[in-house]
Each structure stands twice: as structure tokens, then as C-alpha cells.
Enzyme design. Structure first.
Site, PDB file in Angstrom:
ATOM      1  N   TYR A   1      42.768  -7.403 100.006  1.00 27.52           N
ATOM      2  CA  TYR A   1      42.049  -7.162 101.315  1.00 27.52           C
ATOM      3  C   TYR A   1      41.326  -6.082 101.263  1.00 27.52           C
ATOM      4  O   TYR A   1      39.707  -6.278 101.562  1.00 27.52           O
ATOM      5  CB  TYR A   1      43.027  -7.398 101.985  1.00 27.52           C
ATOM      6  CG  TYR A   1      42.449  -7.036 103.657  1.00 27.52           C
ATOM      7  CD1 TYR A   1      42.281  -8.107 104.281  1.00 27.52           C
ATOM      8  CD2 TYR A   1      42.201  -5.613 104.131  1.00 27.52           C
ATOM      9  CE1 TYR A   1      41.393  -8.571 105.963  1.00 27.52           C
ATOM     10  CE2 TYR A   1      41.740  -5.586 105.440  1.00 27.52           C
ATOM     11  CZ  TYR A   1      41.301  -6.536 106.482  1.00 27.52           C
ATOM     12  OH  TYR A   1      40.807  -6.976 107.657  1.00 27.52           O
TER      13      TYR A   1
ATOM     14  N   LYS B   1      36.732  -6.262 101.776  1.00 24.88           N
ATOM     15  CA  LYS B   1      35.965  -5.630 103.256  1.00 24.88           C
ATOM     16  C   LYS B   1      35.257  -4.416 102.558  1.00 24.88           C
ATOM     17  O   LYS B   1      34.509  -4.416 103.151  1.00 24.88           O
ATOM     18  CB  LYS B   1      37.443  -4.809 104.104  1.00 24.88           C
ATOM     19  CG  LYS B   1      38.080  -6.129 104.861  1.00 24.88           C
ATOM     20  CD  LYS B   1      36.898  -7.353 104.967  1.00 24.88           C
ATOM     21  CE  LYS B   1      38.016  -8.430 106.286  1.00 24.88           C
ATOM     22  NZ  LYS B   1      37.190  -8.761 107.005  1.00 24.88           N
TER      23      LYS B   1
ATOM     24  N   SER C   1      36.408  -4.185 108.199  1.00 23.42           N
ATOM     25  CA  SER C   1      38.163  -3.300 108.173  1.00 23.42           C
ATOM     26  C   SER C   1      37.463  -1.703 107.953  1.00 23.42           C
ATOM     27  O   SER C   1      36.697  -1.541 107.204  1.00 23.42           O
ATOM     28  CB  SER C   1      39.061  -3.867 107.301  1.00 23.42           C
ATOM     29  OG  SER C   1      40.060  -2.978 108.300  1.00 23.42           O
TER      30      SER C   1
HETATM   31  N1  NAD Z   1      43.106  -7.465 113.488  1.00 25.68           N
HETATM   32  C1  NAD Z   1      42.866  -6.684 113.042  1.00 25.68           C
HETATM   33  O1  NAD Z   1      43.289  -5.581 113.027  1.00 25.68           O
HETATM   34  C2  NAD Z   1      41.737  -6.291 111.888  1.00 25.68           C
HETATM   35  C3  NAD Z   1      41.546  -5.301 111.814  1.00 25.68           C
HETATM   36  C4  NAD Z   1      40.479  -5.374 111.142  1.00 25.68           C
HETATM   37  C5  NAD Z   1      39.977  -6.850 110.550  1.00 25.68           C
HETATM   38  N2  NAD Z   1      39.532  -7.420 111.124  1.00 25.68           N
HETATM   39  C6  NAD Z   1      38.951  -8.645 110.362  1.00 25.68           C
HETATM   40  O2  NAD Z   1      38.885  -9.415 111.330  1.00 25.68           O
HETATM   41  C7  NAD Z   1      38.804 -11.107 111.400  1.00 25.68           C
HETATM   42  C8  NAD Z   1      39.939 -11.764 112.893  1.00 25.68           C
HETATM   43  O3  NAD Z   1      40.565 -11.058 112.127  1.00 25.68           O
HETATM   44  P1  NAD Z   1      41.671 -11.373 112.911  1.00 25.68           P
HETATM   45  O4  NAD Z   1      42.633 -10.422 113.302  1.00 25.68           O
HETATM   46  O5  NAD Z   1      41.189 -11.973 114.580  1.00 25.68           O
HETATM   47  O6  NAD Z   1      42.648 -12.585 112.118  1.00 25.68           O
HETATM   48  P2  NAD Z   1      42.748 -14.034 112.262  1.00 25.68           P
HETATM   49  O7  NAD Z   1      43.976 -14.047 112.022  1.00 25.68           O
HETATM   50  O8  NAD Z   1      44.184 -14.154 114.227  1.00 25.68           O
HETATM   51  O9  NAD Z   1      42.062 -15.046 113.075  1.00 25.68           O
HETATM   52  C9  NAD Z   1      41.322 -15.338 111.683  1.00 25.68           C
HETATM   53  C10 NAD Z   1      40.633 -17.249 111.590  1.00 25.68           C
HETATM   54  O10 NAD Z   1      40.468 -17.204 110.444  1.00 25.68           O
HETATM   55  C11 NAD Z   1      40.537 -18.250 110.360  1.00 25.68           C
HETATM   56  N3  NAD Z   1      40.354 -18.940 109.265  1.00 25.68           N
HETATM   57  C12 NAD Z   1      41.036 -18.183 107.632  1.00 25.68           C
HETATM   58  N4  NAD Z   1      40.838 -18.932 106.856  1.00 25.68           N
HETATM   59  C13 NAD Z   1      39.030 -20.097 106.880  1.00 25.68           C
HETATM   60  C14 NAD Z   1      38.480 -20.287 106.663  1.00 25.68           C
HETATM   61  N5  NAD Z   1      38.793 -20.887 105.036  1.00 25.68           N
HETATM   62  N6  NAD Z   1      37.446 -21.399 106.789  1.00 25.68           N
HETATM   63  C15 NAD Z   1      37.217 -20.525 107.978  1.00 25.68           C
HETATM   64  N7  NAD Z   1      37.873 -20.403 108.807  1.00 25.68           N
HETATM   65  C16 NAD Z   1      38.929 -19.510 108.799  1.00 25.68           C
HETATM   66  C17 NAD Z   1      41.965 -19.076 110.916  1.00 25.68           C
HETATM   67  O11 NAD Z   1      41.923 -20.284 110.655  1.00 25.68           O
HETATM   68  C18 NAD Z   1      41.578 -18.114 112.098  1.00 25.68           C
HETATM   69  O12 NAD Z   1      42.124 -18.844 113.011  1.00 25.68           O
HETATM   70  C19 NAD Z   1      39.018 -11.256 109.683  1.00 25.68           C
HETATM   71  O13 NAD Z   1      38.153 -11.051 109.029  1.00 25.68           O
HETATM   72  C20 NAD Z   1      39.886  -9.681 109.762  1.00 25.68           C
HETATM   73  O14 NAD Z   1      40.374  -9.234 108.377  1.00 25.68           O
HETATM   74  C21 NAD Z   1      41.094  -7.764 111.855  1.00 25.68           C
END
Ligand code: NAD
Length: 258
Positions: free
Chosen positions: A154, A158, A141
């Protein structure tokens, strides 16, 4: 198509970025193993890929549980013959004041975002060594390079993802395994829907003013789209990035430049 015939595992593929990546990889010709803690969501992604003429299977996995991860890796390799790419998108996020961060929140965040990624990378490497290589893509991230207040667990997770990814990249560079991480700013996924009220509280904003606030502070004037993200995921998964390993790639519209 850039990924024809490749077997790709995606964790967290029941929602948000993992779901988008799984669908985008399938459109490039890959066979997808959809993994998520939420089994119904994983099934929904796999069903969508299969209904659109792609090939996908799904499995419930808790990335924080080593046995669950290794069993899913075996199932993916048994079903599709190998694992060529493993993308780690499973993650959790919580915005709250430092002194309110409980041991439970700290442990959940580090267990899913960092220890879970460690287990997944171990499973990926074990299978990729059997095939003379492969590609690992880990979700970090912008919070993996620049900390934000009230984001202690978090950010710690990260920042850790980038170090883990670099170490794997160095250790397996000669064996044909590439490992890179992606560092997006904000993408409007269900993760942000869940935490927008907490972010609004932190900045003393109304929830509806949070996204405009982000846009105002991003040099390109907008948040990252799903397509911006999937284009980068496809590039990293494909041979187009074959000389890149150990990188932590910003997708921040110019907010981060290091
Ligand atoms: N959305 C953003 O702005 C953003 C920015 C930077 C990084 N990220 C990173 O990208 C990744 C995806 O984020 P997102 O926004 O799609 O989130 P999201 O919440 O939409 O999806 C996350 C998924 O992970 C699954 N999950 C959670 N705990 C779990 C576990 N123990 N085992 C298996 N699956 C599990 C959830 O059920 C969910 O389907 C994450 O690592 C997040 O930190 C997101």
C-alpha cells in the site's frame, strides 16, 4: 455552486470516499460518471444522484485494465460532451507482515492503486487536451508520505501516486491541466471496516480500540470526516484552486506537516 455544468469522472465511486465525492460534486452542479468494479454499487451511487435531481451515469470498470478504462473515458465524454475533472478514488488496501505479502497481494495493490491510476490519468489527459485543460485529483494517503509497518504494498503504491501526479502536473502545466493528490489520514469508510481487525492485530489492540487509538495520536483528536474530505475534493476540482498543481495535500488533523 462551484462546479456547475462540469463533467466529472470518479473512479471507486461505488463506496466510501469516491461515493462521497461523486455526491458532493453533483450537489455543486456537476454531471457525474460513476465508475467502479462493483457494478451494483456504481448503479446505487448514480441512482442516488439522479433521484436527488442531479445527473449521473455509471459504468463497470476495472481500473487495472487499460481497455476498460479507455472505454469508460469515451463513454463519459460521449454522454456529457467532455471530461473536465477526473478523480481517482478506486483503491485496495491490505495490512499484513512483510514476509506474508504474497506476489498476488503485491500485484493486486500496485495494479489497482498505481497502474490503474496511470491508465486513468492517460485517459483523462487525452480527453482534457481536447478541451484546453482540466483537473486530475488522485487519492494518495498519509501512507504516501510516511510509511507504516506491515503496509508495504500500500505504501509503495501511495508513494508512487505522488510521483505520478507531480510528473503529470509538470508536463501539462502549460496546457491547462492541473493534477493534485490528496493524502488523508484515517476516514472511517468500508475500507477501514474491512482492515480494522488486521490493524488491531498489528498493534495488539482490540478492534474496538483502534479508532480511539488513532484519535489519541492525532493532534486534532479525531479522524478525518467525509465532509473534511469532500470539501477538499470540491476545492481542488473548482477554479478556487486554479493556481495549485503538483501538490500532495495532507488531511491529517496535524499528524503530517510536510
Ligand atoms: N479511508 C481512508 O482512511 C483512506 C485514507 C487515505 C487514502 N484512502 C484512499 O482513498 C481511496 C478510497 O478509499 P475508501 O476508503 O473509500 O475505500 P473503499 O474500499 O470504501 O472504496 C474503494 C472502491 O474502489 C473500488 N475498486 C477496487 N478495485 C477496483 C478496480 N480494480 N477497479 C475499479 N474500482 C475498484 C471498490 O469496489 C470500492 O467501491 C483509496 O485509494 C484509498 O487508498 C483512503
Amino acid at each position: 455552486m462551484l462546479l456547475t455544468g462540469k463533467s466529472i469522472v470518479v473512479t471507486g465511486a461505488g463506496s466510501g470516499l469516491g461515493k462521497a465525492a461523486a455526491i458532493a460534486f453533483s450537489k455543486e452542479g456537476a454531471k457525474i460518471t460513476v465508475l467502479d468494479l462493483d457494478e451494483a454499487a456504481a448503479k446505487c451511487t448514480a441512482d442516488k444522484i439522479n433521484a436527488n435531481g442531479g445527473e449521473a451515469m455509471y459504468q463497470k470498470v476495472n481500473v487495472a485494465d487499460k481497455g476498460s478504462v479507455f472505454a469508460a473515458g469515451e463513454a463519459a465524454a460521449d454522454t456529457f460532451g467532455s471530461i473536465d475533472v477526473w478523480m481517482n478514488c478506486a483503491g485496495v488496501s491490505k495490512i499484513l507482515p512483510f514476509l506474508d505479502c504474497t506476489e498476488e497481494i503485491w500485484d493486486l495493490t500496485l495494479n489497482v492503486n498505481l497502474k490503474g491510476m496511470f491508465f486513468c490519468c492517460q485517459s483523462a489527459v487525452m480527453h482534457m487536451l481536447k478541451n484546453d485543460g482540466g483537473v486530475i485529483i488522485n487519492m494518495s494517503s498519509q501512507s504516501g508520505k510516511k510509511a507504516g509497518a506491515q503496509y508495504q504494498a500500500y505504501c509503495a503504491s501511495k508513494f508512487g501516486v505522488i510521483g505520478l501526479t507531480q510528473s503529470i502536473a509538470l508536463e501539462y502545466a502549460q496546457q491547462g491541466i492541473r493534477a493534485n493528490s490528496i493524502c488523508p489520514g484515517v476516514v472511517q469508510t468500508p475500507m477501514w471496516d474491512k482492515q480494522i481487525a488486521d490493524y488491531a492485530r498489528k498493534r495488539n489492540l482490540k478492534p474496538e480500540d483502534v479508532m480511539p487509538y488513532f484519535c489519541k495520536n492525532i493532534p486534532m483528536g479525531r479522524v478525518c470526516s467525509y465532509k473534511n474530505f469532500t470539501d477538499m475534493a470540491i476545492f481542488l476540482a473548482s477554479d478556487k484552486s486554479e493556481y495549485m498543481t503538483g501538490q500532495a495535500i495532507n488531511l491529517t488533523g496535524g499528524s503530517l506537516m510536510h
